[in-house]
Enzyme design. Structure first.
Site, PDB file in Angstrom:
ATOM      1  N   LYS A 250      -4.222  -9.325 -12.766  1.00 54.36           N
ATOM      2  CA  LYS A 250      -3.985 -10.283 -11.698  1.00 54.36           C
ATOM      3  C   LYS A 250      -5.282 -10.980 -11.293  1.00 54.36           C
ATOM      4  O   LYS A 250      -6.383 -10.450 -11.473  1.00 54.36           O
ATOM      5  CB  LYS A 250      -3.403  -9.571 -10.465  1.00 54.36           C
ATOM      6  CG  LYS A 250      -1.970  -9.105 -10.597  1.00 54.36           C
ATOM      7  CD  LYS A 250      -1.522  -8.437  -9.315  1.00 54.36           C
ATOM      8  CE  LYS A 250      -0.068  -7.992  -9.396  1.00 54.36           C
ATOM      9  NZ  LYS A 250       0.851  -9.141  -9.416  1.00 54.36           N
ATOM     10  N   ARG A 324      10.209  -4.946 -13.193  1.00 53.56           N
ATOM     11  CA  ARG A 324      11.536  -4.987 -13.816  1.00 53.56           C
ATOM     12  C   ARG A 324      11.671  -3.921 -14.909  1.00 53.56           C
ATOM     13  O   ARG A 324      12.785  -3.513 -15.240  1.00 53.56           O
ATOM     14  CB  ARG A 324      11.818  -6.388 -14.355  1.00 53.56           C
ATOM     15  CG  ARG A 324      10.921  -6.879 -15.459  1.00 53.56           C
ATOM     16  CD  ARG A 324      10.914  -8.384 -15.604  1.00 53.56           C
ATOM     17  NE  ARG A 324      10.188  -9.020 -14.508  1.00 53.56           N
ATOM     18  CZ  ARG A 324      10.045 -10.341 -14.384  1.00 53.56           C
ATOM     19  NH1 ARG A 324      10.592 -11.163 -15.277  1.00 53.56           N
ATOM     20  NH2 ARG A 324       9.355 -10.848 -13.389  1.00 53.56           N
TER      21      ARG A 324
END
Length: 471
Positions: A250, A324
């Protein structure tokens, strides 16, 4: 000392609530000019203190008021005046207020007492405090207080764990807390370590956990009622204790906020606490796939192909789409091993949902019209709002892979929250009543008790109200 003596009870502290219309009717009864108390703004407070005690005049603005607006007033009041409030017999004066509004007010009073960071004395109510409402019997008052207290306990736990720095909530620390909580509230507690997860075939979850220095903790919490014909809710909460993004690192500018990537799990945690303390006549099966998303020589890589619990294969295009992955195994494990009437997962899942809605509402996806409408109505009633988005089959084309059944992102610059929901749908094993809530913009946002973004408690009251009132 006495301020008001009513029905042989003495109160040295009074919360006197007014709408603007009520104030115009009664302000002449007080020996002080406080004109301008209402100036078109809500939540204005005036404090009248003298030698016998204190009256807090709390302005609600113009009527009519929705229940959640009353709760918002009480939250702001508690946050700003927490240090002034005394644990003494207290009278609440609000003759215009109905029972639902009164209940919302008490919930707000308690929710607003949450202190950050890392304080245990959240409430200004203690065993010495008496609260009396002129429109309610003591029996009804006790019921409202019990419910509000249970909700505040659940929400405080949600906020506390979301706000903790990552170094204070490693997987073993959080797991230890959940184990003790289960003993306290008579929950069934099950946890699978890395070896057990490998035996079970929880490959999607393990792909994220394999880069961690900490063992896997795929955790199942079960709350059971003795009530007959009770509905069973399956809840799954994304529980990434800290998310670096993995190899797909990130941007560091806001990475310190990634201690909040367990917002789905903390919402489920708070709901379990509420259900247990209220002894709700429902069953809850909750799965929290606990891990961090770390960078190491063992971390999963872009291009890896992973086999999930249900046998479907996933091409990993981005390791920062890890939520997910762990939700996929949690959903399919719950669906395959338990019978539930409803299946709901919550996750701080995508930046796409944040860009779309900011902190105004969560993104919702559901394959069941009744569940969808119930969630929307509950969100509106609690001010923990949701907005329904489509699950059209055309979106499935964007997750088809050349080397696996699916890829974990589409690589397109738009619609990732929908892509993520469509991906998760492939792992619910045909469950007919499923909803996915992407709460990335809602769980951790601007709040009244901290300078920086912090935990809002979003999801606890939403789920608690939904479960309690789903007849």
């Amino acid at each position: 000392m006495k301020l008001i003596n009513k029905k042989n009870k003495t109160y040295t502290q009074v919360f006197h609530l007014f709408t603007e219309e009520e104030w115009e009717k009664t302000s002449g009864n007080f020996n002080r000019n406080i004109s301008g108390f209402f100036s078109g703004k809500k939540y204005e407070i005036f404090i009248h203190t003298h030698e016998e005690g204190t009256v807090y005049f709390i302005g609600l603005g113009k009527s009519p008021l929705q229940d959640f607006e009353v709760q918002q007033v009480a939250v702001k009041f508690s946050q700003h005046y927490r240090k002034n409030i005394q644990a003494v017999p207290t009278l609440l004066v609000a003759g215009f207020m109905n029972e639902k509004q009164f209940s919302a007010l008490i919930r707000g009073f308690l929710a607003g007492t949450y202190q950050y960071p890392f304080r245990k004395d959240h409430a200004f109510w203690d065993e010495k405090t008496e609260l009396h409402f002129e429109n309610a019997s003591q029996k009804k008052l006790d019921a409202v207080l019990r419910k509000a207290t249970a909700l505040s306990h659940g929400q405080a736990a949600c906020q506390e764990w979301l706000n903790k720095p990552a170094n204070l909530k490693k997987p073993d620390v959080f797991s230890h807390y959940l184990k003790n909580l289960s003993k306290e509230h008579d929950l069934k507690y099950t946890v699978f370590n890395r070896k057990k997860c490998e035996e079970l075939g929880l490959g999607a979850y393990l792909s994220v956990n394999q880069g961690s220095a900490y063992d896997a903790a795929f955790t199942i919490l079960e709350y059971k009622t003795t009530a007959k014909n009770a509905k069973t809710f399956g809840l799954v909460g994304k529980c990434v204790l800290f998310d670096t993004g993995g190899i797909s690192l990130k941007n560091p500018d806001n990475m310190h906020y990634m201690k909040s990537d367990m917002g789905g799990a903390t919402a489920v945690l708070g709901t379990l606490i509420y259900a247990a303390e209220m002894q709700l006549p429902v069953n809850i099966i909750a799965i929290l796939p606990i891990t961090d998303n770390a960078i190491s020589e063992k971390a999963f890589l872009p291009g890896d192909v992973i086999t999930a619990y249900n046998g479907k294969t996933i091409e990993v295009l981005n390791t920062d789409a890890e939520g997910r992955m762990i939700l996929a195994d949690a959903l399919s494990y719950l669906s395959k091993n338990y019978h539930t009437d409803f299946l709901i997962d919550l996750a701080t899942l995508t930046g796409s949902a944040v860009r779309m809605f900011g902190d105004t509402c969560g993104a919702m996806f559901s394959n069941n019209e009744e569940l969808k409408n119930r969630l929307l109505a509950t969100g509106d009633a609690t001010n923990q709002r949701l907005w329904n988005l489509p699950l059209w089959e055309i979106w499935k084309d964007d997750i088809r892979s050349d080397v696996a059944d699916f890829k974990n992102i589409s690589m397109k610059p738009v619609g990732d929250c929908i892509i993520a929901a469509k991906f998760l749908e492939q792992f619910i094993e045909g469950h007919p009543r499923w909803a996915h809530l992407d709460i990335a913009g809602m769980a951790f946002a601007n709040v009244g008790y901290a300078k920086e973004k912090a935990a809002t408690g979003f999801g606890v009251q939403l789920l608690a109200d939904l479960i309690e009132n789903y007849h």
